[in-house]
Design a protein around this motif. Structure first.
Motif: not given
Length: 80
Positions: A11-22, A40-52
């Protein structure tokens, strides 16, 4: 591209306080499942992470256009 390799939907961070590192609400799936759900979700709220590493929209679109993905999607749809 190995569609059976492990990937995550993060899930993509919802605010700027989260740096997305976790990962936030990460789900471990196959790359096929992660890309299918992302599309299906048109990528709106998620990143796909592969090989880190998060895949770019262009990388995901390349997977969506691949014959391997199309065949796997057809097989998935037939099982439903």
């Amino acid at each position: 591209m190995n569609l059976n390799m492990e990937a995550m939907l993060v899930r993509k961070p919802s605010n700027a306080a989260t740096d997305g590192s976790e990962p936030i609400n990460a789900r471990h799936l196959s790359l096929f499942e992660a890309v299918r759900i992302w599309s299906n979700q048109e990528g709106a709220d998620f990143d796909v992470v592969a090989d880190g590493k998060p895949l770019t929209d262009d990388q995901i679109k390349e997977i969506l256009r691949s014959n391997e993905f199309k065949a796997a999607l057809l097989a998935f749809d037939e099982r439903r």
